[in-house]
Scaffold this motif. Structure first.
Motif, PDB file in Angstrom:
ATOM      1  N   MET A   1       6.572   7.415 -12.944  1.00 20.71           N
ATOM      2  CA  MET A   1       6.652   6.163 -12.200  1.00 20.71           C
ATOM      3  C   MET A   1       5.692   5.103 -12.741  1.00 20.71           C
ATOM      4  O   MET A   1       4.573   5.411 -13.152  1.00 20.71           O
ATOM      5  N   THR A   2       6.163   3.851 -12.737  1.00 20.34           N
ATOM      6  CA  THR A   2       5.328   2.712 -13.093  1.00 20.34           C
ATOM      7  C   THR A   2       4.753   2.102 -11.814  1.00 20.34           C
ATOM      8  O   THR A   2       5.504   1.878 -10.852  1.00 20.34           O
ATOM      9  N   ARG A   3       3.465   1.861 -11.806  1.00 22.08           N
ATOM     10  CA  ARG A   3       2.843   1.260 -10.623  1.00 22.08           C
ATOM     11  C   ARG A   3       3.400  -0.138 -10.383  1.00 22.08           C
ATOM     12  O   ARG A   3       3.887  -0.801 -11.296  1.00 22.08           O
ATOM     13  N   TRP A   4       3.327  -0.583  -9.140  1.00 27.47           N
ATOM     14  CA  TRP A   4       3.970  -1.827  -8.702  1.00 27.47           C
ATOM     15  C   TRP A   4       3.593  -3.024  -9.571  1.00 27.47           C
ATOM     16  O   TRP A   4       4.447  -3.826  -9.951  1.00 27.47           O
TER      17      TRP A   4
ATOM     18  N   ALA B   1       0.837  -1.209   0.000  1.00 28.31           N
ATOM     19  CA  ALA B   1       0.000   0.000   0.000  1.00 28.31           C
ATOM     20  C   ALA B   1       0.867   1.253   0.000  1.00 28.31           C
ATOM     21  O   ALA B   1       0.554   2.249  -0.670  1.00 28.31           O
ATOM     22  N   ALA B   2       1.976   1.208   0.726  1.00 26.95           N
ATOM     23  CA  ALA B   2       2.887   2.354   0.769  1.00 26.95           C
ATOM     24  C   ALA B   2       3.528   2.608  -0.592  1.00 26.95           C
ATOM     25  O   ALA B   2       3.709   3.757  -1.015  1.00 26.95           O
ATOM     26  N   LEU B   3       3.877   1.525  -1.284  1.00 26.77           N
ATOM     27  CA  LEU B   3       4.447   1.672  -2.629  1.00 26.77           C
ATOM     28  C   LEU B   3       3.459   2.369  -3.558  1.00 26.77           C
ATOM     29  O   LEU B   3       3.841   3.276  -4.323  1.00 26.77           O
ATOM     30  N   GLU B   4       2.207   1.951  -3.509  1.00 27.45           N
ATOM     31  CA  GLU B   4       1.183   2.583  -4.345  1.00 27.45           C
ATOM     32  C   GLU B   4       1.042   4.064  -3.995  1.00 27.45           C
ATOM     33  O   GLU B   4       0.907   4.913  -4.880  1.00 27.45           O
TER      34      GLU B   4
ATOM     35  N   GLU C   1      15.794   2.735 -13.632  1.00 24.97           N
ATOM     36  CA  GLU C   1      15.568   3.752 -14.651  1.00 24.97           C
ATOM     37  C   GLU C   1      15.128   3.160 -15.986  1.00 24.97           C
ATOM     38  O   GLU C   1      15.040   3.887 -16.979  1.00 24.97           O
ATOM     39  N   ALA C   2      14.828   1.875 -15.981  1.00 21.54           N
ATOM     40  CA  ALA C   2      14.271   1.240 -17.174  1.00 21.54           C
ATOM     41  C   ALA C   2      12.815   0.865 -16.945  1.00 21.54           C
ATOM     42  O   ALA C   2      11.936   1.247 -17.724  1.00 21.54           O
ATOM     43  N   THR C   3      12.550   0.145 -15.841  1.00 20.62           N
ATOM     44  CA  THR C   3      11.193  -0.347 -15.577  1.00 20.62           C
ATOM     45  C   THR C   3      10.429   0.511 -14.577  1.00 20.62           C
ATOM     46  O   THR C   3       9.249   0.797 -14.776  1.00 20.62           O
ATOM     47  N   PHE C   4      11.075   0.947 -13.517  1.00 22.94           N
ATOM     48  CA  PHE C   4      10.382   1.661 -12.440  1.00 22.94           C
ATOM     49  C   PHE C   4      10.147   3.134 -12.788  1.00 22.94           C
ATOM     50  O   PHE C   4       9.087   3.679 -12.488  1.00 22.94           O
TER      51      PHE C   4
ATOM     52  N   ASP D   1       7.919  -0.530 -22.363  1.00 28.03           N
ATOM     53  CA  ASP D   1       9.237  -0.496 -22.996  1.00 28.03           C
ATOM     54  C   ASP D   1      10.098  -1.702 -22.624  1.00 28.03           C
ATOM     55  O   ASP D   1      10.952  -2.128 -23.413  1.00 28.03           O
ATOM     56  N   THR D   2       9.917  -2.236 -21.418  1.00 34.13           N
ATOM     57  CA  THR D   2      10.789  -3.327 -20.963  1.00 34.13           C
ATOM     58  C   THR D   2      10.075  -4.674 -20.872  1.00 34.13           C
ATOM     59  O   THR D   2      10.727  -5.724 -20.853  1.00 34.13           O
ATOM     60  N   GLY D   3       8.750  -4.633 -20.782  1.00 34.32           N
ATOM     61  CA  GLY D   3       8.010  -5.875 -20.633  1.00 34.32           C
ATOM     62  C   GLY D   3       7.967  -6.403 -19.214  1.00 34.32           C
ATOM     63  O   GLY D   3       7.469  -7.509 -18.964  1.00 34.32           O
ATOM     64  N   PHE D   4       8.498  -5.632 -18.257  1.00 33.44           N
ATOM     65  CA  PHE D   4       8.487  -6.022 -16.847  1.00 33.44           C
ATOM     66  C   PHE D   4       7.623  -5.057 -16.041  1.00 33.44           C
ATOM     67  O   PHE D   4       7.513  -3.872 -16.375  1.00 33.44           O
ATOM     68  N   SER D   5       7.076  -5.583 -14.966  1.00 30.01           N
ATOM     69  CA  SER D   5       6.486  -4.717 -13.942  1.00 30.01           C
ATOM     70  C   SER D   5       7.488  -4.627 -12.804  1.00 30.01           C
ATOM     71  O   SER D   5       8.342  -5.519 -12.639  1.00 30.01           O
ATOM     72  N   PRO D   6       7.450  -3.561 -11.981  1.00 33.27           N
ATOM     73  CA  PRO D   6       8.352  -3.501 -10.819  1.00 33.27           C
ATOM     74  C   PRO D   6       8.236  -4.744  -9.935  1.00 33.27           C
ATOM     75  O   PRO D   6       9.243  -5.270  -9.443  1.00 33.27           O
ATOM     76  N   GLN D   7       7.015  -5.221  -9.743  1.00 29.44           N
ATOM     77  CA  GLN D   7       6.818  -6.411  -8.921  1.00 29.44           C
ATOM     78  C   GLN D   7       7.515  -7.622  -9.540  1.00 29.44           C
ATOM     79  O   GLN D   7       8.162  -8.420  -8.830  1.00 29.44           O
ATOM     80  N   ALA D   8       7.406  -7.767 -10.855  1.00 25.75           N
ATOM     81  CA  ALA D   8       8.035  -8.907 -11.527  1.00 25.75           C
ATOM     82  C   ALA D   8       9.551  -8.857 -11.399  1.00 25.75           C
ATOM     83  O   ALA D   8      10.209  -9.906 -11.258  1.00 25.75           O
TER      84      ALA D   8
END
Length: 361
Positions: free
Chosen positions: A148-151, A119-122, A204-207, A157-164
């Motif tokens: 910023m990309t949500r968790w 919740a804090a990350l969001e 600086e790529a995904t997040f 651009d990268t195909g990843f989420s921060p969580q992944a």
């Protein structure tokens, strides 16, 4: 003996009277306009050689007014930034508090740490995606898009989420202290944007998608700046990839990716929690420093604006001395012209009644 017989015809008299009436009417219209606007109707004619000075003062005052307006917008931007950073620090503090209670071993509430961290990350991502008049405050120069990309969102651009990204490193959690140390080092590399295993996983790529801290040659990228007046410039840009924000998200990511209450090995638990707590504590101090800096920038902007407003008052007075009329003098002139016109109309009317027939009656 020579006799001079000067005669003026009725037509000539009427012509002269009409000319006088037209001239007085034009002057009355100009005087009325001056009384209404408070300025000379024909500024160039009135000022003569001083016209250039008046025009230059006008240009200077327009520039000063533009700076004042821009500074007030900047003050609002800084206020929004300050509100966001205070919110981020409060969010860090709430997770840090519950983490400190569970630092050495899982106590009551340890099972809630993961949900609190997510919740804090969001909340922090939402604060860092704040915009003002279409400009994202924490994106740097690339301010038109949310930085910023949500968790849980996948970065296109990268195909990843921060969580992944974090889950690929942590998996089901650290089984022992050695593995925990390796995971911590890899997560640290991700948030330093030097994770060589897969550069697409870097912060600086995904997040973060705003202006990178460094350019291709390793030099620091320019920050967002504002010109407060002709001679003063202010670097005020705060970015989502600044160290305190990265530390906040790193500490929260460690807690959000693992249910620490399920780490059975005591030493591993303590190593993981200690790293997360130290990181969040450092982030909290860093965000406080940013908040202090923003407060100082607000004072600088306020001082510059007050100085410009004082200068503007002086400039407006100087312009008024050149361009404005004496309303009492203009009122007296209007009264005189009205009397003159009334007299002219009266004489014209009497002349119109004169004829040879009236004389012979």
């Amino acid at each position: 003996m020579t006799l001079f017989n000067s005669r003026v015809s009725t037509y000539q008299m009427n012509y002269f009277m009409r000319a006088n009436v037209n001239s007085a009417t034009v002057k009355l219209q100009e005087a009325s306009k001056e009384l209404g606007t408070g300025r000379h109707a024909n500024l160039f004619k009135e000022l003569g050689p001083r016209t250039a000075s008046a025009l230059q003062m006008r240009v200077t005052e327009t520039t000063t007014h533009s700076f004042v307006t821009a500074n007030k917008v900047l003050a609002s931007k800084l206020e929004t930034t300050l509100t966001a950073t205070n919110s981020i620090r409060d969010t860090i503090g709430s997770v840090l508090e519950i983490s400190l209670l569970n630092l050495t071993r899982p106590n009551t509430g340890a099972e809630a740490i993961q949900a609190e961290a997510r919740a804090a990350l969001e909340s922090i991502v939402g604060s860092l995606n704040q915009s003002f008049n279409g400009d994202h405050l924490f994106a740097g120069i690339k301010s038109r898009e949310a930085p910023m990309t949500r968790w849980e969102d996948v970065n296109a651009d990268t195909g990843f989420s921060p969580q992944a990204v974090i889950d690929s490193i942590v998996g089901s959690g650290p089984p022992d202290t050695a593995t925990a140390a390796t995971m911590i080092a890899d997560i640290h590399a991700v948030f330093e944007s030097n994770y060589t295993a897969d550069p697409n996983m870097n912060f600086e790529a995904t997040f973060f998608g705003g202006t990178p801290l460094l350019d291709g040659s390793g030099a620091a990228n320019a920050r967002v700046t504002a010109r407060l007046d002709a001679d003063q410039e202010l670097d005020y840009g705060v970015q989502g990839n600044d160290l305190p924000f990265r530390e906040a998200m790193r500490g929260l990511a460690m807690l959000a990716s693992v249910d620490v209450s399920q780490i059975s090995d005591q030493a591993t638990y303590q190593a993981w929690m200690q790293e997360a707590v130290d990181t969040l504590a450092s982030a909290s101090e860093g965000v406080l420093k940013i908040t202090t800096d923003v407060g100082f920038q607000q004072e600088v902007v306020e001082t510059a604006t007050e100085r410009l407003e004082d200068i503007s008052i002086i400039q407006k007075l100087q312009i008024a001395r050149l361009e404005n009329v004496d309303v009492y003098e203009v009122s007296a002139q209007i009264a005189s012209l009205e009397a003159q016109l009334q007299a002219s109309y009266s004489v014209t009317a009497r002349l119109g009644e004169l004829s040879i027939l009236n004389y012979l009656r």
